[in-house]
Enzyme design. Structure first.
Site, PDB file in Angstrom:
ATOM      1  N   GLY A  15       0.834  -1.200   0.000  1.00  0.00           N
ATOM      2  CA  GLY A  15       0.000   0.000   0.000  1.00  0.00           C
ATOM      3  C   GLY A  15       0.860   1.238   0.000  1.00  0.00           C
ATOM      4  N   GLY A  26      -7.878  -6.092   4.858  1.00  0.00           N
ATOM      5  CA  GLY A  26      -8.973  -6.931   4.377  1.00  0.00           C
ATOM      6  C   GLY A  26     -10.171  -6.073   4.028  1.00  0.00           C
ATOM      7  N   CYS A  44      -5.992 -16.134   0.080  1.00  0.00           N
ATOM      8  CA  CYS A  44      -6.045 -15.529  -1.260  1.00  0.00           C
ATOM      9  C   CYS A  44      -4.916 -16.090  -2.118  1.00  0.00           C
ATOM     10  CB  CYS A  44      -5.902 -14.017  -1.128  1.00  0.00           C
ATOM     11  SG  CYS A  44      -5.732 -13.205  -2.717  1.00  0.00           S
ATOM     12  N   SER A  88       7.068  -8.868 -10.229  1.00  0.00           N
ATOM     13  CA  SER A  88       6.235  -9.932  -9.665  1.00  0.00           C
ATOM     14  C   SER A  88       6.284 -11.214 -10.493  1.00  0.00           C
ATOM     15  CB  SER A  88       4.796  -9.451  -9.517  1.00  0.00           C
ATOM     16  OG  SER A  88       4.352  -8.905 -10.730  1.00  0.00           O
ATOM     17  N   ASP A 100       3.761 -12.960 -17.647  1.00  0.00           N
ATOM     18  CA  ASP A 100       3.174 -12.040 -16.674  1.00  0.00           C
ATOM     19  C   ASP A 100       2.337 -12.842 -15.672  1.00  0.00           C
ATOM     20  OD1 ASP A 100       2.756  -9.681 -15.375  1.00  0.00           O
ATOM     21  OD2 ASP A 100       1.726  -8.671 -17.014  1.00  0.00           O
ATOM     22  N   ASP A 101       2.101 -12.261 -14.505  1.00  0.00           N
ATOM     23  CA  ASP A 101       1.393 -13.017 -13.464  1.00  0.00           C
ATOM     24  C   ASP A 101      -0.107 -13.087 -13.713  1.00  0.00           C
ATOM     25  OD1 ASP A 101       0.371 -10.428 -12.140  1.00  0.00           O
ATOM     26  OD2 ASP A 101       2.537 -10.195 -12.078  1.00  0.00           O
ATOM     27  N   CYS A 122     -13.081  -8.994  -6.730  1.00  0.00           N
ATOM     28  CA  CYS A 122     -12.714  -9.454  -5.386  1.00  0.00           C
ATOM     29  C   CYS A 122     -13.435  -8.590  -4.359  1.00  0.00           C
ATOM     30  CB  CYS A 122     -11.203  -9.336  -5.178  1.00  0.00           C
ATOM     31  SG  CYS A 122     -10.710  -9.762  -3.497  1.00  0.00           S
ATOM     32  N   CYS A 171      -8.691 -19.449  -1.763  1.00  0.00           N
ATOM     33  CA  CYS A 171      -9.791 -18.811  -2.481  1.00  0.00           C
ATOM     34  C   CYS A 171      -9.376 -18.642  -3.938  1.00  0.00           C
ATOM     35  CB  CYS A 171     -10.070 -17.441  -1.863  1.00  0.00           C
ATOM     36  SG  CYS A 171     -11.238 -16.437  -2.819  1.00  0.00           S
ATOM     37  N   CYS A 228     -11.898 -15.119  -7.887  1.00  0.00           N
ATOM     38  CA  CYS A 228     -11.816 -14.186  -9.020  1.00  0.00           C
ATOM     39  C   CYS A 228     -11.662 -14.927 -10.351  1.00  0.00           C
ATOM     40  CB  CYS A 228     -10.740 -13.125  -8.817  1.00  0.00           C
ATOM     41  SG  CYS A 228      -9.206 -13.733  -8.228  1.00  0.00           S
TER      42      CYS A 228
HETATM   43  S1  SF4 Z   1     -11.361 -13.211  -4.984  1.00  0.00           S
HETATM   44 FE1  SF4 Z   1      -9.283 -13.454  -5.892  1.00  0.00          FE
HETATM   45  S2  SF4 Z   1      -8.095 -11.693  -5.156  1.00  0.00           S
HETATM   46 FE2  SF4 Z   1      -9.936 -11.873  -3.854  1.00  0.00          FE
HETATM   47  S3  SF4 Z   1      -9.315 -13.142  -2.086  1.00  0.00           S
HETATM   48 FE3  SF4 Z   1     -10.175 -14.544  -3.615  1.00  0.00          FE
HETATM   49  S4  SF4 Z   1      -8.376 -15.191  -4.825  1.00  0.00           S
HETATM   50 FE4  SF4 Z   1      -7.772 -13.367  -3.709  1.00  0.00          FE
END
Ligand code: SF4
Length: 462
Positions: free
Chosen positions: A28, A104, A246, A294, A356-357, A393, A443, A446
């Protein structure tokens, strides 16, 4: 995405906290803040800007004490203003004084804010951190709960991602949501100070020797009596559930020298690169070029697996900052132009795999492919270390609407054409899952739209 830091039992805690926050600056860059206690008074300083700009020697001198929390902010909920910066501070009617910083996003923010406002709790910002703090303070002040019980109540009511630190005048608390969506690690320095941070790279700069994860739904209290771990703050409220770390922390957000979710981040990235290379057995190329920084380790993994040379053909100007975490598109566009340059006389006639990521809006990668084409590459094969990002997200990353995500709007072949690359491949989700040791504990919403915690915003976005 933000970074937090907490420290207990260290002389000049503010200076030490600033060092740790500086290691988390990548999380940040809009604003930063610190709350420091000398045992009698909690002093708060927060401002727009980078850690080194805000926490000058003079400012640190005004923050005496051995107990501190800090925060670096990338705005997700609430605009980029000083009011929405963290930490937040509250003095209760009964006397206790609290400061809190969190990383968060809260998904039932409105519901909880209404609940508190109906009870004459007032807010100074639209920030999630203030919501958590005011909820806890309300339970302590008006209902007479002790702090661990107030945090447990908070965990039962408030849904979302939160890796949080809280101080009173003489105690440090750290706690984390049941899904452990954002990273949070803690440990002790050789001289016995307790340090907690979003990423272990911050602990390393402070010479913390033993690092541990803050447990899911865990609360840790540090005070004169020692360290007390309340393993499961939600013990009475919930069934056992998987964690939902994440996955993008491993792919992109975190520093490669960090270790969390039981993994070395750089190793996950190398595995991602190797998995991409596995899909390219028949592709003949001269060089692998990662988009720095990255994608560096993804590129290394690809190059090692395929046994082709890796080149730093793209040079990044480190004084521009991360393009993804610039809040507005115009600022992001300018940043891309200023951020990357190509090595002179390197690309001419070469077949390149460009790594690229991720592709989020698609604007950055198009400009990078343009640069490399102009430099004379004969083929550009674009390889992306994640599946297509199709969903927003709601847990602390700023991808506000599906409409902004290029993969949600166009088929893959169209995106390839727009990018200007000769071929385009994303890492399939099954391959990504094999790159981490506990795939069921992540997770992937996305990519899949399968959100672990649902809310009004999610329902509207469908
Ligand atoms: S939605 Fe994507 S960016 Fe958000 S926490 Fe889940 S994996 Fe991470």
């Amino acid at each position: 995405m933000c970074g937090i830091l907490g420290i207990y039992g260290k002389n000049n805690a503010a200076s030490v906290a600033a060092t740790g926050m500086f290691a988390e600056q990548h999380r940040g860059q809009e604003s930063c803040g610190m709350a420091v206690s000398d045992g009698k008074v909690i002093r708060l300083r927060k401002k727009m800007g980078l850690v080194k700009e805000v926490f000058t020697e003079e400012t640190l001198h005004e923050l005496p004490g051995t107990l501190a929390i800090g925060h670096v902010r990338y705005p997700t909920k609430g605009s980029a203003t000083e009011f929405n910066s963290q930490p937040h501070l509250v003095e209760t009617l009964a006397g206790p004084c609290f400061a809190l910083a969190s990383n968060g996003d809260i998904v039932n923010y409105k519901e909880i804010r209404n609940y508190l406002e109906d009870r004459q709790v007032y807010f100074n910002s639209d920030n999630d951190g203030e919501l958590l703090l005011k909820f806890i303070a309300y339970k302590v002040d008006r209902e007479g709960l002790d702090i661990p019980s107030a945090i447990k109540e908070m965990m039962a009511k408030i849904k979302g991602a939160y890796s949080s630190v809280l101080i009173t005048r003489n105690e440090l608390y750290m706690f984390r949501d049941p899904y452990s969506i954002r990273p949070m690690v803690w440990g002790k320095t050789k001289d016995g100070a307790v340090v907690v941070a979003s990423e272990s790279c911050a602990l390393d700069t402070l010479y913390v020797t033993e690092r541990k994860e803050v447990p899911s739904a865990g609360i840790i209290r540090v005070n004169e009596q020692g360290i007390e771990v309340f393993e499961n703050g939600l013990h009475n409220y919930r069934e056992t559930l998987n964690q939902c770390h994440c996955i993008f922390e491993q792919i992109y957000f975190s520093r490669p020298d960090s270790h969390h979710f039981h993994e070395n981040v750089y190793e996950v990235r190398e595995k991602i690169g190797a998995s991409l290379a596995e899909l390219d057995k028949d592709l003949e190329i001269d060089y692998v070029v990662p988009v720095p920084d990255s994608s560096n380790f993804i590129g290394m993994g690809y190059a090692k697996y395929k046994n082709v040379p890796l080149s730093w053909g793209l040079i990044r100007n480190h004084y521009v900052g991360r393009t993804f975490i610039k809040p507005e598109q115009t600022i992001r566009d300018e940043s891309v132009r200023q951020k990357f340059n190509v090595l002179p006389n390197f690309f001419e006639g070469k077949k390149i795999v460009l790594i690229d990521d991720s592709i989020v809006r698609g604007t950055t990668i198009r400009k990078i492919v343009d640069l490399i084409k102009l430099a004379g590459a004969s083929e550009i094969h674009l390889r992306i270390g994640s599946p297509q990002v199709k969903f927003s997200c709601f847990y602390g990353i700023d991808t506000p609407t599906k409409e902004e995500l290029v993969a949600n709007q166009y088929p893959m072949e169209e995106i390839r054409k727009m990018s200007g690359a000769d071929t385009l491949t994303h890492l399939p989700i099954e391959a990504l899952r094999k790159c981490v040791s506990e795939p069921h504990n992540y997770c992937y919403a996305c990519f899949t739209g399968d959100y672990p915690i649902r809310n009004e915003e999610y329902e509207r976005s469908k």
